[in-house]
Motif scaffolding. Structure first.
Motif, mmCIF file in Angstrom:
data_model
loop_
_atom_site.group_PDB
_atom_site.id
_atom_site.type_symbol
_atom_site.label_atom_id
_atom_site.label_comp_id
_atom_site.label_asym_id
_atom_site.label_seq_id
_atom_site.Cartn_x
_atom_site.Cartn_y
_atom_site.Cartn_z
ATOM 1 N N SER A 163 -5.186 -0.922 -7.721
ATOM 2 C CA SER A 163 -6.226 -0.156 -7.646
ATOM 3 C C SER A 163 -5.975 1.099 -6.670
ATOM 4 C CB SER A 163 -7.479 -1.147 -7.088
ATOM 5 O OG SER A 163 -7.140 -1.528 -5.805
ATOM 6 N N ILE A 171 -9.316 -3.490 -9.033
ATOM 7 C CA ILE A 171 -10.619 -3.096 -8.787
ATOM 8 C C ILE A 171 -11.906 -3.749 -9.054
ATOM 9 C CG2 ILE A 171 -10.917 -1.896 -11.041
ATOM 10 C CD1 ILE A 171 -11.477 0.122 -7.973
ATOM 11 N N ASN A 192 -7.805 3.419 -3.756
ATOM 12 C CA ASN A 192 -8.609 3.267 -2.745
ATOM 13 C C ASN A 192 -8.915 4.396 -2.061
ATOM 14 O OD1 ASN A 192 -9.252 0.124 -3.670
ATOM 15 N ND2 ASN A 192 -7.052 0.163 -3.267
ATOM 16 N N TYR A 193 -9.943 4.402 -1.301
ATOM 17 C CA TYR A 193 -10.068 5.502 -0.389
ATOM 18 C C TYR A 193 -10.253 4.814 1.081
ATOM 19 C CZ TYR A 193 -11.594 8.919 -3.615
ATOM 20 O OH TYR A 193 -11.408 9.984 -4.690
ATOM 21 N N ARG A 239 -13.687 -7.073 -2.679
ATOM 22 C CA ARG A 239 -13.347 -5.759 -2.071
ATOM 23 C C ARG A 239 -14.702 -5.139 -1.684
ATOM 24 N NH1 ARG A 239 -10.316 -2.201 -4.757
ATOM 25 N NH2 ARG A 239 -11.905 -0.500 -4.257
ATOM 26 N N ARG A 292 -3.049 0.322 -4.199
ATOM 27 C CA ARG A 292 -2.808 -0.955 -3.423
ATOM 28 C C ARG A 292 -2.169 -1.769 -4.923
ATOM 29 N NH1 ARG A 292 -2.400 -3.179 1.104
ATOM 30 N NH2 ARG A 292 -4.635 -2.513 1.684
ATOM 31 N N ARG A 313 0.942 -1.216 -0.067
ATOM 32 C CA ARG A 313 0.018 -0.055 -0.092
ATOM 33 C C ARG A 313 0.933 1.290 -0.098
ATOM 34 N NH1 ARG A 313 -4.737 1.844 3.949
ATOM 35 N NH2 ARG A 313 -4.427 3.891 4.197
ATOM 36 N N TRP A 338 -17.363 -6.964 -5.536
ATOM 37 C CA TRP A 338 -17.718 -6.122 -4.528
ATOM 38 C C TRP A 338 -18.709 -6.684 -3.414
ATOM 39 C CZ3 TRP A 338 -19.206 -1.105 -7.868
ATOM 40 C CH2 TRP A 338 -18.404 -1.000 -8.533
ATOM 41 N N LYS A 364 -14.781 2.031 -4.329
ATOM 42 C CA LYS A 364 -13.961 2.762 -3.644
ATOM 43 C C LYS A 364 -12.983 2.250 -2.479
ATOM 44 C CE LYS A 364 -15.605 7.570 -4.593
ATOM 45 N NZ LYS A 364 -16.631 8.591 -3.867
ATOM 46 N N HIS A 365 -13.665 1.129 -1.786
ATOM 47 C CA HIS A 365 -13.253 0.573 -0.916
ATOM 48 C C HIS A 365 -12.620 -0.712 -0.705
ATOM 49 C CE1 HIS A 365 -15.603 4.084 0.861
ATOM 50 N NE2 HIS A 365 -14.406 4.285 1.370
ATOM 51 N N GLU A 366 -11.599 -0.831 -0.260
ATOM 52 C CA GLU A 366 -11.192 -2.487 0.082
ATOM 53 C C GLU A 366 -11.972 -3.076 1.277
ATOM 54 O OE1 GLU A 366 -7.033 -3.345 -1.657
ATOM 55 O OE2 GLU A 366 -6.849 -1.793 -0.273
#
Lengths: 276, 413
Positions: A231, B168, A233-234, B25, A245, A208, B172, B29-31
């Motif tokens: 990717s 990405i 990411n937030y 993920r 990442r 990261r 999800w 936007k978020h993992e």
């Protein structure tokens, strides 16, 4: 040159497969007129396209929809909804959707422009106007009230579709094209590392790397990220914290597009190596 | 001794979905977090999710990795026992030994999910009540209660979804939760896709674009991107912006983000189906031709879907250009069509008769025989139909039959 790119159109599945797919796909029934269209290969820079600046659209109430950045096609699209509160004698209320799409790769503009022929489920009427507005344009009228018009100039595509609009959609498109013609152009977007400059040159798979990408200049809703590997990411616990990442070993190109208020997107890009 | 459960890892070996939760993920936007559960560090539920493939785990030894800590390390190697009751689909955890090495405050152990019940698609909130004891001779003492968001899919998501680390397009959790909820209880790809198609079509909040059939979520053809995050937020969670309005100032006025076309519906259906492990594909069909009497999604019956804003009284007659479908898209699986955009209009008496027949057979066979095709006819749904039967059912009799052009299988993000 550009027409060759055009006929080997635009179809991709993933970012990684994009080039492969583009070479094998044969586009559907593209009119001969469009086959002759060549993109200028230039991008406009510093342009702000807004329907509220056009004479023919005075009196309309303009609503800007959330912007959309398409990382596969590499396009940034602003959608404006226009309605009017003025009382008219018409049986229906004028309503117009204006889309302004900036193509990051100017040579893809004709490909992306031609997609509009397959976009509506309603069968296109037999008469399609291929007027000489901008580098290429297409327009049609489904019935007395409903029509659509698309024009491309350099790397910008203007799309108009509306109902009961008294102004000619072709005339409105011409005004858009005129405003595009006043902008400076270049052969490519001037890319810089900018807000991606904090990213290192190499990373381990899965590692990261944090970078601060959101501040007053770049609010979260205006910056769109994409990566060819891994990717962006937030952080769920710190909304302002963005991080990359790393994915699998190999090269990675990370791109950020800043879209604001109808402006041509500001593109930031950097590359790094994911190394085991 | 102050013992604490520190963390639980479900996706310890995501490359091996037989023994582990597969890689996911949170959303665009978020993992998700790894480990999925960490004591005293709460995060949004979705970002602590874990997803299992029913097909892959069917006969495998699935396990989780759990880490425990003690406030004061032991002076010598020490073994305790832990177990957990409850667990829902994960099942109870039978007693396992946890060994703390000398002077080491943490100990990790693999705990098999021997009592799991991975039988059907679903999104589950499960709770484990953890207990521990010094030795088999002592009684169990409460340790902790942990809560988990568990998603069960038929297989590892495929198509547009990937298992490539960091990508990405990892499945999800937000999309999986939606899919697993729509296809809850499904045990086969056909039943899962049927449920997703039918439930999307029955969503009363979304309505067909009666003006020109334009997409709102961006996907028509390969290479484009369906705006899945917006679709989940606006359509599935009901948080669409109130403005702008479609058909402004007419009886058909409606929030524009809840207006769709067949491309939107097919893309959503395929993406959600692929999320639960159904390898459905998106089929773009052009030219399509004139359709018969149908219910476009969210609309009353019509013989032509583009009757225009405020013109509903003309929806069964039209003499304007382009009243036919120039193109259309739908989900395709197992050589059959699943169309979530349109439903055939069925005369009420005929529908009633078919439903009565369906119930009679169901009762006479003590619930063993469900005449699905009779049920589908009565409902008018275009589900699991071979392409020829689908076209025969949806098109008007006068429609050309030799011009269809089904494109290659495509996927999208």
């Amino acid at each position: 040159m550009a027409s060759e790119r055009f006929t080997t159109a635009f179809f991709t599945i993933t970012m990684e497969e994009a080039k492969h797919k583009r070479e094998e796909y044969v586009p559907k029934d593209i009119p001969d007129y469009l086959r002759q269209v060549t993109a200028t290969g230039r991008v406009v820079t510093g342009l702000s396209v807004s329907p509220s600046a056009l004479d023919s659209l005075r009196g309309f109430v303009v609503t800007l929809m959330p912007v959309r950045y398409n990382s596969l096609l590499q396009t940034a699209t602003y959608v404006f909804h226009l309605t009017t509160t003025a009382q008219t004698m018409q049986t229906c209320n004028p309503s117009l959707i204006c889309e302004v799409t900036y193509c990051v790769d100017p040579l893809e503009t004709a490909n992306i422009f031609s997609r509009n022929l397959h976009r509506f489920e309603r069968q296109l009427p037999t008469t399609i106007t291929a007027a000489e507005t901008g580098d290429a344009s297409l327009g049609w009228q489904w019935d007395a009230e409903t029509g659509a018009f698309f024009a491309m100039r350099h790397n910008v595509i203007v799309g108009l579709h509306g109902t009961c609009v008294q102004q000619s959609l072709g005339t409105i498109a011409k005004e858009f094209v005129h405003s595009i013609d006043t902008a400076k152009t270049a052969t490519a977007y001037p890319t810089q590392k900018g807000l991606l400059s904090a990213l290192p040159a190499t990373l381990s798979p899965g590692a990261r790397a944090d970078f601060a990408a959101t501040n007053d200049k770049f609010p979260p809703g205006e910056v769109y990220f994409s990566a060819t590997n891994g990717s962006v990411n937030y952080d769920p616990l710190r909304a302002e914290q963005v991080y990359y990442r790393a994915g699998v070993p190999g090269p990675a190109i990370i791109t950020a597009a800043h879209l604001h208020n109808g402006n041509a997107p500001e593109i930031f890009s950097t590359s790094l190596e994911v190394r085991a | 001794m102050k013992l604490q459960l520190q963390d639980i890892t479900f996706s310890h070996s995501p490359e091996d979905p037989a023994t582990s939760a597969y890689a996911i993920r949170g959303n665009s936007k978020h993992e998700v977090r790894h480990p999925e559960f960490v004591a005293n560090r709460p995060i949004p539920r979705l970002l602590g999710s874990a997803a299992y493939s029913i097909a892959d785990t069917h006969t495998a030894a699935v396990y989780i990795v759990v880490t425990f800590t003690v406030a004061t390390p032991f002076a010598k190697d020490t073994t305790i026992e832990v177990q957990a009751t409850g667990g829902g689909v994960l099942g109870a955890l039978f007693p396992v030994a946890v060994t703390f090495s000398k002077n080491t405050p943490t100990a990790a152990c693999n705990i098999p999910l021997s009592d799991r019940r991975f039988l059907a698609v679903g999104a589950h909130q499960v709770t484990w009540q953890w207990q521990w004891r010094d030795s088999p001779q002592t009684s169990w003492q409460p340790l902790q209660t942990t809560r988990h968001h568990i998603l069960l899919t038929l297989a590892v998501p495929s198509g547009a979804w990937t298992q490539q680390p960091g990508n990405i397009s990892l499945p999800w959790a937000e999309a999986l939760t939606t899919s697993c909820t729509l296809a809850k209880g499904a045990q086969t790809p056909q039943t899962a896709l049927r449920a997703i198609t039918e439930q999307l079509h029955r969503r009363q909040k979304i309505k067909y674009d009666i003006s020109v059939g334009a997409p709102r979520y961006g996907y028509s053809e390969t290479g484009d991107q369906f705006a899945l995050q917006d679709w989940l937020e606006y359509v599935m969670r009901g948080n669409a912006p109130g403005h702008p309005l479609f058909c402004d100032n007419t009886p058909d006025e409606y929030p524009d983000f809840l207006i769709v076309n067949g491309h939107d519906m097919a893309a959503a259906t395929v993406l959600l189906a692929q999320a639960v492990g159904v390898p459905a594909t998106y089929q773009y069909h052009e030219p399509f031709g004139k359709i018969g009497t149908v219910h476009p999604i969210g609309r009353p019956k019509t013989t032509q879907p583009f009757y225009g804003c405020g013109n509903s009284k003309h929806r069964n007659t039209s003499n304007s250009q382009g009243t036919e479908l120039g193109n259309h898209a739908y989900a395709f699986f197992d050589d059959t069509v699943y169309d979530s955009t349109f439903r055939s209009w069925v005369a009420p008496l005929r529908a009633c008769g078919q439903k009565i027949w369906w119930y009679i057979v169901l009762i006479v066979t003590f619930g063993q025989t469900r005449l699905q095709s009779v049920h589908d006819h009565a409902e008018g749904v275009f589900i699991a139909l071979p392409p020829a039967a689908y076209l025969a059912a949806i098109r008007a009799a006068s429609a050309p039959s030799d011009t269809e052009n089904i494109t290659e299988t495509v996927a999208f993000q």
